[in-house]
Design a protein around this motif. Sequence first.
Motif, PDB file in Angstrom:
ATOM      1  N   PRO A  20       0.835  -1.198   0.000  1.00 20.71           N
ATOM      2  CA  PRO A  20       0.000   0.000   0.000  1.00 20.71           C
ATOM      3  C   PRO A  20       0.871   1.249   0.000  1.00 20.71           C
ATOM      4  CG  PRO A  20      -0.212  -1.221   2.068  1.00 20.71           C
ATOM      5  CD  PRO A  20       0.691  -1.994   1.183  1.00 20.71           C
ATOM      6  N   VAL A  21       0.445   2.251  -0.734  1.00 14.78           N
ATOM      7  CA  VAL A  21       1.214   3.476  -0.855  1.00 14.78           C
ATOM      8  C   VAL A  21       0.513   4.580  -0.092  1.00 14.78           C
ATOM      9  CG1 VAL A  21       2.131   5.170  -2.470  1.00 14.78           C
ATOM     10  CG2 VAL A  21       2.053   2.773  -3.114  1.00 14.78           C
ATOM     11  N   ALA A  22       1.236   5.242   0.776  1.00 11.21           N
ATOM     12  CA  ALA A  22       0.680   6.376   1.517  1.00 11.21           C
ATOM     13  C   ALA A  22       0.640   7.593   0.607  1.00 11.21           C
ATOM     14  CB  ALA A  22       1.535   6.668   2.747  1.00 11.21           C
ATOM     15  N   HIS A  23      -0.134   8.560   0.985  1.00 11.89           N
ATOM     16  CA  HIS A  23      -0.206   9.814   0.234  1.00 11.89           C
ATOM     17  C   HIS A  23       1.192  10.419   0.226  1.00 11.89           C
ATOM     18  CE1 HIS A  23      -1.429  13.954  -0.691  1.00 11.89           C
ATOM     19  NE2 HIS A  23      -2.417  13.357  -1.324  1.00 11.89           N
ATOM     20  N   ALA A  24       1.769  10.557  -0.929  1.00  9.99           N
ATOM     21  CA  ALA A  24       3.179  10.918  -1.057  1.00  9.99           C
ATOM     22  C   ALA A  24       3.539  12.256  -0.437  1.00  9.99           C
ATOM     23  CB  ALA A  24       3.577  10.900  -2.525  1.00  9.99           C
ATOM     24  N   SER A  25       2.616  13.201  -0.415  1.00 15.27           N
ATOM     25  CA  SER A  25       2.989  14.522   0.063  1.00 15.27           C
ATOM     26  C   SER A  25       2.568  14.774   1.511  1.00 15.27           C
ATOM     27  CB  SER A  25       2.380  15.594  -0.840  1.00 15.27           C
ATOM     28  OG  SER A  25       0.971  15.544  -0.736  1.00 15.27           O
ATOM     29  N   SER A  26       2.079  13.752   2.206  1.00 15.85           N
ATOM     30  CA  SER A  26       1.604  13.993   3.569  1.00 15.85           C
ATOM     31  C   SER A  26       2.694  13.731   4.598  1.00 15.85           C
ATOM     32  CB  SER A  26       0.383  13.133   3.861  1.00 15.85           C
ATOM     33  OG  SER A  26       0.734  11.781   3.907  1.00 15.85           O
ATOM     34  N   PHE A  27       2.580  14.379   5.709  1.00 17.81           N
ATOM     35  CA  PHE A  27       3.468  14.135   6.830  1.00 17.81           C
ATOM     36  C   PHE A  27       2.710  14.475   8.100  1.00 17.81           C
ATOM     37  CE2 PHE A  27       4.027  18.412   5.365  1.00 17.81           C
ATOM     38  CZ  PHE A  27       4.096  19.177   6.500  1.00 17.81           C
ATOM     39  N   ALA A  28       2.988  13.760   9.167  1.00 18.44           N
ATOM     40  CA  ALA A  28       2.265  13.967  10.420  1.00 18.44           C
ATOM     41  C   ALA A  28       3.145  14.746  11.385  1.00 18.44           C
ATOM     42  CB  ALA A  28       1.860  12.633  11.025  1.00 18.44           C
ATOM     43  N   ALA A  29       3.099  16.053  11.283  1.00 15.88           N
ATOM     44  CA  ALA A  29       3.953  16.878  12.134  1.00 15.88           C
ATOM     45  C   ALA A  29       3.167  17.967  12.851  1.00 15.88           C
ATOM     46  CB  ALA A  29       5.057  17.505  11.295  1.00 15.88           C
ATOM     47  N   TRP A  30       1.854  17.939  12.751  1.00 14.83           N
ATOM     48  CA  TRP A  30       1.010  18.945  13.382  1.00 14.83           C
ATOM     49  C   TRP A  30      -0.027  18.251  14.245  1.00 14.83           C
ATOM     50  CZ3 TRP A  30       1.033  24.424  12.279  1.00 14.83           C
ATOM     51  CH2 TRP A  30       2.117  24.805  11.488  1.00 14.83           C
ATOM     52  N   GLU A  31      -0.662  19.017  15.120  1.00 13.50           N
ATOM     53  CA  GLU A  31      -1.700  18.462  15.981  1.00 13.50           C
ATOM     54  C   GLU A  31      -2.772  19.508  16.250  1.00 13.50           C
ATOM     55  OE1 GLU A  31       0.279  17.373  19.603  1.00 13.50           O
ATOM     56  OE2 GLU A  31       0.488  19.432  20.261  1.00 13.50           O
ATOM     57  N   VAL A  32      -3.928  19.035  16.699  1.00 17.26           N
ATOM     58  CA  VAL A  32      -5.026  19.926  17.063  1.00 17.26           C
ATOM     59  C   VAL A  32      -4.652  20.645  18.353  1.00 17.26           C
ATOM     60  CG1 VAL A  32      -7.465  20.057  17.681  1.00 17.26           C
ATOM     61  CG2 VAL A  32      -6.690  18.369  15.992  1.00 17.26           C
ATOM     62  N   ALA A  33      -4.917  21.951  18.400  1.00 16.58           N
ATOM     63  CA  ALA A  33      -4.587  22.752  19.589  1.00 16.58           C
ATOM     64  C   ALA A  33      -5.549  23.940  19.677  1.00 16.58           C
ATOM     65  CB  ALA A  33      -3.156  23.257  19.497  1.00 16.58           C
ATOM     66  N   ASN A  34      -5.672  24.475  20.862  1.00 16.17           N
ATOM     67  CA  ASN A  34      -6.436  25.708  21.113  1.00 16.17           C
ATOM     68  C   ASN A  34      -7.945  25.586  20.912  1.00 16.17           C
ATOM     69  OD1 ASN A  34      -3.906  27.059  21.519  1.00 16.17           O
ATOM     70  ND2 ASN A  34      -3.713  27.144  19.301  1.00 16.17           N
ATOM     71  N   VAL A  35      -8.465  24.368  20.884  1.00 13.17           N
ATOM     72  CA  VAL A  35      -9.903  24.157  20.778  1.00 13.17           C
ATOM     73  C   VAL A  35     -10.462  24.143  22.202  1.00 13.17           C
ATOM     74  CG1 VAL A  35     -11.702  22.544  20.007  1.00 13.17           C
ATOM     75  CG2 VAL A  35      -9.625  22.824  18.654  1.00 13.17           C
ATOM     76  N   GLY A  60      -4.823  17.797  20.830  1.00 17.16           N
ATOM     77  CA  GLY A  60      -3.796  16.770  20.967  1.00 17.16           C
ATOM     78  C   GLY A  60      -3.819  15.705  19.886  1.00 17.16           C
ATOM     79  N   THR A  61      -4.849  15.678  19.062  1.00 13.09           N
ATOM     80  CA  THR A  61      -4.931  14.679  17.995  1.00 13.09           C
ATOM     81  C   THR A  61      -3.884  14.985  16.926  1.00 13.09           C
ATOM     82  OG1 THR A  61      -7.309  14.438  18.326  1.00 13.09           O
ATOM     83  CG2 THR A  61      -6.415  13.639  16.242  1.00 13.09           C
ATOM     84  N   PRO A  62      -3.013  14.017  16.604  1.00 13.04           N
ATOM     85  CA  PRO A  62      -2.037  14.239  15.529  1.00 13.04           C
ATOM     86  C   PRO A  62      -2.760  14.385  14.191  1.00 13.04           C
ATOM     87  CG  PRO A  62      -1.502  12.266  16.803  1.00 13.04           C
ATOM     88  CD  PRO A  62      -2.857  12.714  17.229  1.00 13.04           C
ATOM     89  N   LEU A  63      -2.260  15.270  13.366  1.00 14.07           N
ATOM     90  CA  LEU A  63      -2.837  15.494  12.044  1.00 14.07           C
ATOM     91  C   LEU A  63      -1.794  15.194  10.978  1.00 14.07           C
ATOM     92  CD1 LEU A  63      -4.641  18.896  12.684  1.00 14.07           C
ATOM     93  CD2 LEU A  63      -5.707  16.638  12.487  1.00 14.07           C
ATOM     94  N   GLY A 114      -6.250  27.178  10.494  1.00 11.05           N
ATOM     95  CA  GLY A 114      -4.925  27.238  11.095  1.00 11.05           C
ATOM     96  C   GLY A 114      -4.870  27.692  12.541  1.00 11.05           C
ATOM     97  N   ARG A 115      -5.858  28.416  12.999  1.00 13.09           N
ATOM     98  CA  ARG A 115      -5.843  28.874  14.395  1.00 13.09           C
ATOM     99  C   ARG A 115      -5.863  27.693  15.368  1.00 13.09           C
ATOM    100  NH1 ARG A 115     -10.368  31.895  17.872  1.00 13.09           N
ATOM    101  NH2 ARG A 115      -9.004  32.549  19.545  1.00 13.09           N
ATOM    102  N   TYR A 116      -6.336  26.557  14.905  1.00 11.91           N
ATOM    103  CA  TYR A 116      -6.536  25.406  15.796  1.00 11.91           C
ATOM    104  C   TYR A 116      -5.562  24.265  15.548  1.00 11.91           C
ATOM    105  CZ  TYR A 116     -10.692  28.098  16.591  1.00 11.91           C
ATOM    106  OH  TYR A 116     -11.542  29.121  16.898  1.00 11.91           O
ATOM    107  N   ILE A 117      -4.420  24.575  14.940  1.00 17.52           N
ATOM    108  CA  ILE A 117      -3.375  23.559  14.764  1.00 17.52           C
ATOM    109  C   ILE A 117      -2.020  24.146  15.177  1.00 17.52           C
ATOM    110  CG2 ILE A 117      -4.599  22.332  12.949  1.00 17.52           C
ATOM    111  CD1 ILE A 117      -2.753  23.686  10.892  1.00 17.52           C
ATOM    112  N   GLN A 118      -1.105  23.251  15.519  1.00 14.23           N
ATOM    113  CA  GLN A 118       0.263  23.662  15.857  1.00 14.23           C
ATOM    114  C   GLN A 118       1.214  22.518  15.521  1.00 14.23           C
ATOM    115  OE1 GLN A 118       0.189  24.406  20.078  1.00 14.23           O
ATOM    116  NE2 GLN A 118       0.448  22.263  20.610  1.00 14.23           N
ATOM    117  N   PRO A 119       2.480  22.849  15.268  1.00 16.03           N
ATOM    118  CA  PRO A 119       3.462  21.784  15.008  1.00 16.03           C
ATOM    119  C   PRO A 119       3.614  20.907  16.249  1.00 16.03           C
ATOM    120  CG  PRO A 119       4.379  23.962  14.521  1.00 16.03           C
ATOM    121  CD  PRO A 119       3.077  24.177  15.206  1.00 16.03           C
ATOM    122  N   GLN A 120       3.855  19.621  16.040  1.00 18.43           N
ATOM    123  CA  GLN A 120       4.071  18.708  17.168  1.00 18.43           C
ATOM    124  C   GLN A 120       5.440  18.901  17.736  1.00 18.43           C
ATOM    125  OE1 GLN A 120       3.139  14.788  15.578  1.00 18.43           O
ATOM    126  NE2 GLN A 120       1.363  14.758  16.865  1.00 18.43           N
TER     127      GLN A 120
END
Length: 120
Positions: A20-35, A60-63, A114-120
Amino acid sequence: MTIYRTFFASIVVAATLSAPVAHASSFAAWEVANVAWDDVLNVRAWPSTQSAIRAGYPNGTPLSMTGRCMNGVDLKNIVTLPRYEQTQMVRYTWCEVWHDPSDTGDWQTGWVYGRYIQPQ
């Protein structure tokens, strides 16, 4: 010996092509914050508060971000900046996520504000 190398190489290629091939341009380096503690971040079909909600995630959910944001921001280009600066660059724009809202392997893109995300 050459026959074995050729055979082994063909097995490796076949295994790689069938994996299986993951979405080539995705990366998990952000998370939900400030909600708010009793709320979730809505992932929307399009970058608009009027767009359909596809999923909701608590703080806290990784995105898994595609890197693409509105207003010319590309998360891959700002990854070397300090966290605070990265957060400020996306604060007033929409960014695209790669997510599986039903947890069934049916991955799709969506948009978060963007107000509700931040880098992990």
